[in-house]
Design an enzyme around this catalytic site. Structure first.
Site, mmCIF file in Angstrom:
data_model
loop_
_atom_site.group_PDB
_atom_site.id
_atom_site.type_symbol
_atom_site.label_atom_id
_atom_site.label_comp_id
_atom_site.label_asym_id
_atom_site.label_seq_id
_atom_site.Cartn_x
_atom_site.Cartn_y
_atom_site.Cartn_z
ATOM 1 N N HIS A 145 0.513 -1.677 0.055
ATOM 2 C CA HIS A 145 0.239 0.022 -0.172
ATOM 3 C C HIS A 145 0.783 1.351 0.248
ATOM 4 C CE1 HIS A 145 -4.159 -2.330 0.526
ATOM 5 N NE2 HIS A 145 -4.117 -1.248 -0.298
ATOM 6 N N ARG A 197 -10.134 5.059 -1.871
ATOM 7 C CA ARG A 197 -9.878 3.839 -0.851
ATOM 8 C C ARG A 197 -10.769 5.185 0.826
ATOM 9 N NH1 ARG A 197 -5.416 2.076 -4.705
ATOM 10 N NH2 ARG A 197 -5.468 -0.286 -4.811
ATOM 11 N N GLU A 229 -11.859 -9.908 -4.876
ATOM 12 C CA GLU A 229 -10.775 -10.189 -4.340
ATOM 13 C C GLU A 229 -10.324 -11.547 -3.999
ATOM 14 O OE1 GLU A 229 -8.700 -6.335 -3.070
ATOM 15 O OE2 GLU A 229 -11.009 -6.437 -2.375
ATOM 16 N N ASN A 284 -4.853 -6.411 -6.956
ATOM 17 C CA ASN A 284 -4.038 -5.885 -5.407
ATOM 18 C C ASN A 284 -4.104 -8.045 -5.302
ATOM 19 O OD1 ASN A 284 -2.885 -4.333 -7.469
ATOM 20 N ND2 ASN A 284 -4.023 -3.096 -5.355
ATOM 21 N N CYS A 297 -9.784 -3.115 -11.069
ATOM 22 C CA CYS A 297 -9.336 -1.264 -10.151
ATOM 23 C C CYS A 297 -8.004 -1.598 -9.580
ATOM 24 C CB CYS A 297 -10.356 -0.913 -8.848
ATOM 25 S SG CYS A 297 -10.786 -2.071 -7.920
HETATM 26 C C1 PEP Z 1 -7.172 -4.052 -4.584
HETATM 27 O O1 PEP Z 1 -6.949 -5.516 -4.271
HETATM 28 O O2 PEP Z 1 -6.663 -4.886 -5.938
HETATM 29 C C2 PEP Z 1 -7.241 -3.478 -4.651
HETATM 30 C C3 PEP Z 1 -7.729 -2.653 -5.456
HETATM 31 O O3 PEP Z 1 -7.658 -2.999 -2.952
HETATM 32 P P1 PEP Z 1 -6.296 -2.388 -2.183
HETATM 33 O O4 PEP Z 1 -4.714 -2.921 -2.841
HETATM 34 O O5 PEP Z 1 -7.205 -1.314 -1.469
HETATM 35 O O6 PEP Z 1 -6.484 -3.092 -1.046
HETATM 36 MG MG MG Z 2 -7.839 -4.828 -2.198
#
Ligand code: PEP
Ligand code: MG
Length: 757
Positions: free
Chosen positions: A367, A474, A612, A635, A683
């Site tokens: 992050h 977010r 996810e 991600n 995303c």
């Molecule tokens: C993801 O997991 O791809 C996502 C967009 O959320 P984050 O990166 O905030 O976990």
């Molecule tokens: Mg995520």
């Protein structure tokens, strides 16, 4: 033979008087060489200090006095220059046999055979050399060397207080220590930047080296050891520690060092010799550094790094200098250096001055890296051995495009870099010019390109990029940058401002995804054991459903803020359809309250889920009829598909987003959404990378939400794509997976005239 401790203590006691006296600096130095010479029974004792880039003889007992301020050596020249250049001790029975020996007739040193010298170090740089010589050819005893080293430590304080060396000059000149160097790393966020090195955890400058009260210093060290051990134990017991990519072994090594009684004893002995707690810790560390330098073993070098880390921690505790560089504020354009950082820690820095980040660890989807990307700050990760090379305040040219950083560049390097920098800005400007351009493929299909955001400050990116909206807001970022849980009113205010500034463009708010590498100090799972694997632990919707007060407040804030307009809301980490139902029920009940209170309600509410967690893909027939949209968070999804921690530095390059496994998985989701008429977007960071984005288009994805800096390049790419060509190509590779799909796709782009930077 006195012990090292006794010898040093005797000298330090005499030096104490010298330093406390009101005589001029030169007179003090003259006395110092007498005191040391006498105590060590040494025929010669000399002090060389760095002036105008040269080591100048400042005081001597035993050499010709005419040589004082006359004899000068460059760093790296002669024995004295070698000691300063290598920041290492020399101990020679016959000085003239050393290959670097350089005879200086004006000193009259020809009758002296043996030679020992130690560097005088300040802020990890040599500012001078202290040496002794004897007529008789003999190697010096360990105790004598140790005493010299301890005395050199105290001298560095005397020198600094008396302004005897120009520190700026000392820290800017010596070529051997401070010449240009290049370090390599892994590109985490592309871009170029120049600025001065700033360590996130700054080095401690030791102001006082000589103890007034030895027992008091001992107590300070004991207390600091207790606190440090507590911290390490706490860290070991904490789930968050694993997220930084640390391995259990690492923490165990830390623990081993922290509890090393030998280390504590050596510090204690240094205190016995008359040093303050800070100076004693540093003295022991210097000695370890010198010893380790003689052993060329990468494994040991790693351990050394751990010990440095602990030693710094101990110094911070004992000196009370606990803050990070953020708490002091950045004074100039800076490149931040850290082992690893949390997203909240990064956000504490002044965005106008923070130009780049260099991490010893780090991975593409951590992050902190996502936040840096959103801030447009280049990040170079996994840079090894940087601590030995980069010093606080060094000029750095960070080239995260090429995966390198140049430390202390020579002027022509700066010029060349500036030229490249200007070119890259031109390119950025060209992308900015695409702001008004619609992302339409060569074959005429309109692709929706949105951006990811999380803070009020991100909102200008919408108009700067001309993106179609915010595909992922977010909301947890507001929580991360707050010291306490943001109140419902504060949340409402933020959401309202975000929607106001987006105007007619949609914003998809994701409810809080806290946990994983986004741990909040004020929100802990305190009724259970620490988490082994927080990314798969108590996070996101799991937290929100359990602490439903949190979700209720957020639901109310979103519903109120969206009064009279459309609210797009999505839930993170949905693993099973019932979780979506439960979260939606919270919104429904808050909506009912607002309705009862006759508040202005949203005109429309569109509910979505993030895909996810792979399990949800098996339930799409149940899930999709409940949804207006689905957004794939690549991600998290890919870390779970490959069972590979997204923040683990060793796995950062291991799995490819262009693997047939991931693409086949995504294809199934695309088909299911098409069959149910549910909007689908991606995303995750994957969508912001050109080859990956192309593959997603080939899979049939028509909505992408990406980091703002990627919008220009993506629009340019889209304009060159013919969906009728890429679709079948991707389908072919999925049916018959090539060994290296990335290489295949890359060759395909070349053959189809789609060039990348
Ligand atoms: C993801 O997991 O791809 C996502 C967009 O959320 P984050 O990166 O905030 O976990
Ligand atoms: Mg995520």
């Amino acid at each position: 033979m006195p012990t090292a401790v006794a010898a040093a203590r005797q000298i330090l006691t005499s030096l104490h008087e010298v330093m406390a006296s009101r005589s001029a600096a030169q007179a003090k130095l003259n006395t110092v060489v007498e005191v040391i010479g006498e105590s060590l029974d040494s025929e010669v004792c000399s002090i060389y200090l760095l002036r105008e880039g040269m080591l100048e003889l400042f005081a001597t007992r035993g050499l010709a006095q005419e040589a004082v301020h006359v004899t000068r050596m460059a760093i790296g020249e002669g024995l004295v220059g070698t000691i300063a250049g290598q920041i290492d001790t020399l101990n020679l029975a016959e000085a003239a046999t050393h290959p670097d020996f350089s005879y200086r007739p004006e000193t009259g040193e020809d009758k002296f055979h043996s030679f020992a010298g130690v560097p005088i170090v300040r802020r990890e740089k040599a500012v001078g050399v202290l040496c002794v010589q004897h007529v008789e050819p003999r190697r010096y005893e360990e105790v004598e060397i140790e005493a010299l080293q301890t005395v050199a430590m105290v001298l560095s304080e005397l020198i600094a207080n008396a302004d005897l060396v120009d520190e700026d000059e000392a820290f800017g000149l010596s070529e051997a220590q401070t010449g240009p160097q290049q370090l390599k790393g892994l590109t985490l966020v592309k871009g170029l930047a120049s600025g001065l090195a700033v360590y996130h955890q700054p080095r401690i400058t030791i102001e006082h080296t000589m103890a007034e009260d030895i027992e008091a210093e001992r107590q300070r060290v004991y207390l600091a050891f207790d606190r440090m051990r507590e911290q390490i134990d706490h860290m070991a017991g904490q789930a968050e520690f694993g997220v930084g990519g640390e391995h259990e072994e690492v923490i165990e090594t830390y623990r081993m060092f922290a509890y090393d009684e030998g280390w504590k004893r050596r510090i204690n002995e240094a205190i016995d010799s008359g040093l303050t707690a800070e100076a004693a810790i540093e003295r022991v560390q210097q000695r370890t550094r010198m010893r380790m330098r003689q052993i060329d073993d990468p494994l040991l070098a790693d351990r050394m790094h751990d010990l440095e880390d602990l030693s710094n921690r101990l110094l911070r505790i004992v000196s009370g200098q606990l803050g990070t560089a953020a708490s002091k504020g950045l004074r100039q354009d800076a490149i931040l250096i850290a082992k690893n950082l949390g997203p909240a820690e990064l956000l504490e820095y002044d965005k106008r001055r923070l130009k780049g980040v260099i991490l010893e660890e780090g991975s593409l989807t951590a992050h902190v890296v996502i936040v840096a990307r959103a801030m447009g700050v280049p990040v170079l990760g996994r840079v090894r051995s940087l601590r030995g090379v980069i010093r606080e305040g060094d000029l750095l040219l960070l080239d995260a495009d090429q995966g390198s950083v140049t430390v202390r560049p020579a002027p022509p390097m700066v010029e060349a870099f500036e030229a490249r920098f200007a070119k890259s800005r031109e390119r950025q400007a060209a992308y900015a010019a695409l702001r008004e351009a619609e992302p339409v493929t060569k074959c005429g299909a309109r692709i929706t390109v949105m951006i990811n955001a999380g803070l009020r400050e991100d909102m200008p990116n919408l108009s700067l990029t001309g993106a179609d909206g915010i595909g992922l807001f977010r909301t947890e970022f507001q929580f991360l940058v707050s010291a306490t849980l943001p109140s419902r009113e504060r949340q409402t205010r933020l959401y309202r401002e975000v929607m106001d500034s987006a105007g007619t463009k949609p914003v998809v708010f994701r409810t809080v995804d806290i946990g994983g590498d986004k741990a909040l100090p004020y929100l802990r799972h305190d009724d259970g054991p620490g988490e082994e694997n927080p990314a798969m632990g108590w996070r996101a919707l799991r937290v929100a459903l359990e602490r439903d007060g949190l979700l209720k407040a957020q639901a109310r804030a979103l519903l109120e803020a969206a009064g009279g307009r459309t609210l797009n809301v999505m839930f993170p980490m949905v693993a099973e359809p019932w979780e979506f139902d439960a979260a939606k029920a919270v919104f429904d009940s808050q909506l009912a309250i607002l309705r009862r209170n006759r508040k202005l309600l949203p005109e429309t509410i569109r509910y979505g889920a993030m895909l996810e967690v792979p399990a949800l893909a098996e339930m799409l027939d149940v899930m999709l009829p409940k949804l207006q949209f689905l957004s794939i968070g690549t991600n998290d999804l890919t870390q779970f598909l490959f069972a590979a921690d997204r923040a683990h530095p060793k796995l950062a390059e291991r799995y490819d987003w262009l693997s047939p496994a991931i693409l086949r998985f995504l294809k199934r989701v695309v088909d299911a959404c098409a069959a149910h008429g549910v909007d689908l977007a991606v995303c995750g960071e994957m969508g912001g990378r050109p080859l990956e984005a192309l593959a997603l288009l080939g899979l049939g994805i028509r909505r992408l939400s990406i980091t703002p800096a990627s919008v220009g390049p993506l629009k340019e790419l889209i304009g060159k794509v013919d969906l009728a060509a890429i679709g079948p190509a991707v389908a072919g590779w999925l049916a018959n997976p090539p060994v290296n799909l990335r290489a295949e796709l890359s060759a395909w782009t070349a053959a189809h005239g789609i060039a990348f930077d």
